[in-house]
Design an enzyme around this catalytic site. Structure first.
Site, PDB file in Angstrom:
ATOM      1  N   LYS A  62      31.347   8.387  37.187  1.00 14.01           N
ATOM      2  CA  LYS A  62      29.755   8.330  37.200  1.00 14.01           C
ATOM      3  C   LYS A  62      29.185   7.017  36.789  1.00 14.01           C
ATOM      4  O   LYS A  62      29.431   5.937  37.132  1.00 14.01           O
ATOM      5  CB  LYS A  62      29.037   9.543  36.905  1.00 14.01           C
TER       6      LYS A  62
ATOM      7  N   ARG B  41      53.233   5.712  32.279  1.00 13.23           N
ATOM      8  CA  ARG B  41      52.255   6.975  31.981  1.00 13.23           C
ATOM      9  C   ARG B  41      52.120   7.310  30.852  1.00 13.23           C
ATOM     10  O   ARG B  41      50.752   7.707  30.302  1.00 13.23           O
ATOM     11  CB  ARG B  41      53.166   8.043  32.370  1.00 13.23           C
TER      12      ARG B  41
ATOM     13  N   TYR C  58      28.413  21.901  35.528  1.00 18.31           N
ATOM     14  CA  TYR C  58      29.030  21.045  36.475  1.00 18.31           C
ATOM     15  C   TYR C  58      29.712  22.127  37.395  1.00 18.31           C
ATOM     16  O   TYR C  58      30.703  22.747  36.753  1.00 18.31           O
ATOM     17  CB  TYR C  58      29.568  19.690  36.145  1.00 18.31           C
TER      18      TYR C  58
ATOM     19  N   ASP D  55      29.776  17.211  27.284  1.00 23.05           N
ATOM     20  CA  ASP D  55      30.025  16.279  28.629  1.00 23.05           C
ATOM     21  C   ASP D  55      28.735  15.331  28.569  1.00 23.05           C
ATOM     22  O   ASP D  55      27.739  15.917  28.856  1.00 23.05           O
ATOM     23  CB  ASP D  55      30.198  17.365  29.580  1.00 23.05           C
TER      24      ASP D  55
HETATM   25  C1  LIG Z   1      31.400  14.424  38.414  1.00 26.60           C
HETATM   26  C2  LIG Z   1      31.117  15.325  37.110  1.00 26.60           C
HETATM   27  C3  LIG Z   1      32.453  15.965  36.459  1.00 26.60           C
HETATM   28  C4  LIG Z   1      34.062  15.762  36.994  1.00 26.60           C
HETATM   29  O1  LIG Z   1      34.380  14.630  37.002  1.00 26.60           O
HETATM   30  P1  LIG Z   1      35.357  13.918  38.198  1.00 26.60           P
HETATM   31  O2  LIG Z   1      35.585  12.536  37.857  1.00 26.60           O
HETATM   32  O3  LIG Z   1      34.630  14.295  39.544  1.00 26.60           O
HETATM   33  O4  LIG Z   1      36.541  14.731  38.027  1.00 26.60           O
HETATM   34  C5  LIG Z   1      32.277  16.723  35.281  1.00 26.60           C
HETATM   35  N1  LIG Z   1      31.183  16.784  34.677  1.00 26.60           N
HETATM   36  C6  LIG Z   1      30.177  16.100  35.284  1.00 26.60           C
HETATM   37  C7  LIG Z   1      28.696  16.094  34.431  1.00 26.60           C
HETATM   38  C8  LIG Z   1      29.922  15.534  36.485  1.00 26.60           C
HETATM   39  O5  LIG Z   1      28.928  14.961  36.830  1.00 26.60           O
END
Ligand SMILES: *Cc1c(COP(=O)(O)O)cnc(C)c1O
Length: 379
Positions: A199, A49, A102, A174
């Protein structure tokens, strides 16, 4: 010597294993580590961890690709976001967030951070005046997503960084939709980059994960403390899969962009489509800003068809585009934001049009993608 993006993606944090010469960093699938004497762990690893060599390789590589000093990875994008909020904010603080954030990020602010005492204001980030107007005396953070999801608005990172500096807030970007290959927010003045590595970074729709890249040592220390203290870490196999995906990020993104451009052209010329949303289009409201801060315009394309039922019919009709949430993988996905990814923001300031269709354009043969869309549009 400074290396190029593709070289860093393959080598940063990834020296051949010292003991065996393994070219690829091994999956250190272990929870704990033998110590040579009480209080003397061999390489500083005590418990997975707090630290794991596979995770370290990914953290170092991601930091290098974002041009930042410190990387931290987590079990999901939202785990990374939550850890950042606990590290950078206190109850009483205020955050400006995108008015089309998001959905999960919005839910984190509305249902987790706000009950904890952090207030937030959604603002239209494509409008610098709207960002200024949303700032209060308590604003400690401005949160930017660009391009945004699912409307593909583009915020001017350098301009908002200027506002953040003026009001004494940190700027968080982000960077999930663009990936570090297309856009590097830290160089534009951001303090923290957030990723859902689920992603484009992982890129193969086979692993969920998240990351923070931070330049400032003090904030990094806090976030690193919370990574261990809150414990939302990614496991060694997940870190390894993400790192494996990261190696081909540059070539994948080039093909995502090629295919998205062709899809955009096709949709723009189709009589059933009333509007195409893509930052690469000259008529996109923020095209100039996108051209200034992005290498290319990404693999996400949204479009409207004027009728919610028609939008759903299209989503239900494609064969190569899979009907699914998420994005950024090698395979093409289609979805209806109003009833899928953005259902949780219905009725709020973040509600999206019901005739909107969102595509995550994959790297399949472009003619197959265009034929599939053409068939679905006439269904
Ligand atoms: C999917 C996504 C998230 C959240 O991420 P997870 O891996 O699903 O927790 C945050 N911001 C954007 C732009 C996303 O597409």
């Amino acid at each position: 010597m400074s290396y190029g993006f593709e070289t860093l993606a393959i080598h940063a944090g990834q020296e051949p294993d010292e003991r065996t010469g393994a070219v690829i960093p091994p999956i250190f699938q272990t929870s704990t580590y033998a110590q040579d004497a009480v209080g003397a762990p061999r390489l500083g690893y005590e418990y997975s961890r707090s630290g794991n060599p596979t995770r370290d390789a990914l953290q170092e590589c991601l930091a290098a690709l974002e041009g930042g000093r410190f990387g931290l990875t987590f079990a999901s994008g939202l785990a990374a976001e939550d850890t950042l909020l606990r590290s950078a904010l206190r109850p009483g603080d205020h955050v400006v967030i995108p008015d089309d954030a998001y959905g999960g990020t919005y839910r984190l602010f509305a249902r987790v951070a706000q009950p904890w005492g952090v207030q937030f204001t959604p603002a239209k980030l494509t409008d610098a005046d709207a960002v200024r107007a949303a700032v209060t005396a308590q604003t400690k953070m401005i949160w930017v997503e660009t391009p945004t999801n699912p409307l593909l608005g583009v915020a001017d990172i350098a301009a908002i960084a200027q506002i953040a500096r003026e009001v004494g807030a940190i700027l968080v970007v982000d960077n999930t939709f663009a990936s570090p290959y297309l856009q590097q927010p830290l160089a534009l003045g951001a303090d923290v980059v957030v990723h859902s590595t689920t992603k484009y970074v992982g890129g193969h729709s086979d692993v969920v994960g998240g990351a923070l890249v931070i330049n400032e040592a003090e904030l990094h220390e806090k976030a690193k403390f919370h990574q261990n203290a809150m414990g939302a870490v990614n496991g060694p196999f997940d870190a390894w899969l993400t790192l494996r995906g990261l190696k081909t990020l540059a070539v994948r993104m080039e093909r995502h962009c090629d295919n998205a451009e062709r899809v955009t052209e096709f949709l723009s010329g189709h009589s059933a489509v009333t509007q195409v949303l893509y930052p690469g289009l000259a008529e996109h409201a923020n095209h100039d800003v996108a051209a200034k801060q992005m290498r290319r315009f990404g693999g996400m394309v949204s479009f409207r068809v004027g009728d919610p039922a028609k939008a759903e019919r299209i989503c239900n009709s494609t064969k190569v585009f899979t009907l699914a949430e998420s994005l950024g993988g090698i395979e093409s996905l289609i979805e209806h934001p109003g009833r899928m990814t953005h259902a949780s923001v219905a009725g709020s300031a973040l509600e999206v049009p019901a005739d909107l269709v969102r595509l995550s354009v994959g790297i399949e043969t472009i003619d197959d993608l265009l034929t599939d869309l053409g068939n679905a549009l006439s269904a």
